[in-house]
Design an enzyme around this catalytic site. Sequence first.
Site, mmCIF file in Angstrom:
data_model
loop_
_atom_site.group_PDB
_atom_site.id
_atom_site.type_symbol
_atom_site.label_atom_id
_atom_site.label_comp_id
_atom_site.label_asym_id
_atom_site.label_seq_id
_atom_site.Cartn_x
_atom_site.Cartn_y
_atom_site.Cartn_z
ATOM 1 N N ASN A 1 1.198 3.485 -2.936
ATOM 2 C CA ASN A 1 1.694 3.922 -4.255
ATOM 3 C C ASN A 1 1.195 5.313 -4.617
ATOM 4 O OD1 ASN A 1 2.723 1.386 -4.388
ATOM 5 N ND2 ASN A 1 1.361 0.632 -5.992
ATOM 6 N N ASN B 1 -11.060 -2.294 -5.171
ATOM 7 C CA ASN B 1 -10.276 -1.408 -6.043
ATOM 8 C C ASN B 1 -10.936 -1.180 -7.409
ATOM 9 O OD1 ASN B 1 -7.076 -2.639 -4.765
ATOM 10 N ND2 ASN B 1 -8.210 -0.804 -4.181
ATOM 11 N N ASP C 1 0.822 -1.214 0.000
ATOM 12 C CA ASP C 1 0.000 0.000 0.000
ATOM 13 C C ASP C 1 0.860 1.269 0.000
ATOM 14 O OD1 ASP C 1 -2.371 1.400 -0.011
ATOM 15 O OD2 ASP C 1 -2.647 1.332 2.158
ATOM 16 N N ARG D 1 -0.928 9.500 -9.689
ATOM 17 C CA ARG D 1 -0.970 8.277 -8.881
ATOM 18 C C ARG D 1 -0.367 7.061 -9.598
ATOM 19 N NH1 ARG D 1 -4.158 7.580 -4.518
ATOM 20 N NH2 ARG D 1 -4.457 5.436 -5.186
ATOM 21 N N SER E 1 -8.179 -4.495 5.232
ATOM 22 C CA SER E 1 -8.774 -4.215 3.922
ATOM 23 C C SER E 1 -9.204 -5.480 3.160
ATOM 24 C CB SER E 1 -7.823 -3.369 3.068
ATOM 25 O OG SER E 1 -7.505 -2.163 3.729
#
Length: 244
Positions: free
Chosen positions: A22, A68, A20, A33, A196
């Site tokens: 990035n 996601n 996690d 991003r 998550s």
Amino acid sequence: MEEALLDQTRLPRHVAVIMDGNGRWAQKQGLMRVRGHEKGTKSVRQTVETCAQLGIAYLTLYAFSTENWKRPKIEVDTLMKLLVSSLRKELPTLQKNGIKLQAVGSLHQLPEKAQRELTEVMELTRENTNMHLTLALSYGSREELTTAVKLIAQDVVTEKLAVEAIEESTINKYLFTRDLPDVDLLIRTSGEHRISNFLLWQIAYAELYFTNTLWPDFRKEDLLQAFKNYQDRERRFGKTSEQL
Ligand code: IPE
Ligand code: IPE
Ligand code: MG
């Protein structure tokens, strides 16, 4: 942190990583991003290679969650493209290190191109035995458990399975991760202290390790630090220290 400081006989058998940070890594330097995702592939390679060289038997990487899919289309598309190009690019690394690639998740939801590339790399690395690398793609633990419950119910209805015969090990057999042992060490980068929707069943007795390092900055040194920290703990599995 020196590799020599680790006790080679007490390394975790199954390491899982929530990669996690990035997006935040990229935003911090004024980049888009997706640049963070690109940069993150280098951390993946270092982590995979280091684990293989240390003799870690199972490495599971959370690459894309069921949630996601809700991200902006441009980000999802880039991540899928990155998956295809990385699989292609990393095949020699997998072969060189004797790594067998597997995947867990709702793989049928991935774009066809990604599915094809994945199937091909899995097939080409099928005979490798040094390390099992599992990518969690379009993976959600609740979805995995829901699927398992449906399959179990079906087998009960068709009398392939008796209700009294359902044990914890039965449940394991119906999960996407049926071929994997329990997780020993779960690492999450980026300073978030949450799971998550990752491997809820499988981490029942895992040691949890959180670091503030953002995934694109995660290097061999950070991984060795996590292993050292793991080795400094006492895993009691409900017993007392004296019983161990
Ligand atoms: C992890 O980094 C990669 C994926 C979830 C695909 P993020 O993209 O979640 O980065 P942050 O958490 O927003 O910084
Ligand atoms: C978890 O990271 C999923 C992956 C690393 C693939 P997220 O960035 O999606 O998790 P949340 O939304 O912060 O919990
Ligand atoms: Mg994130």
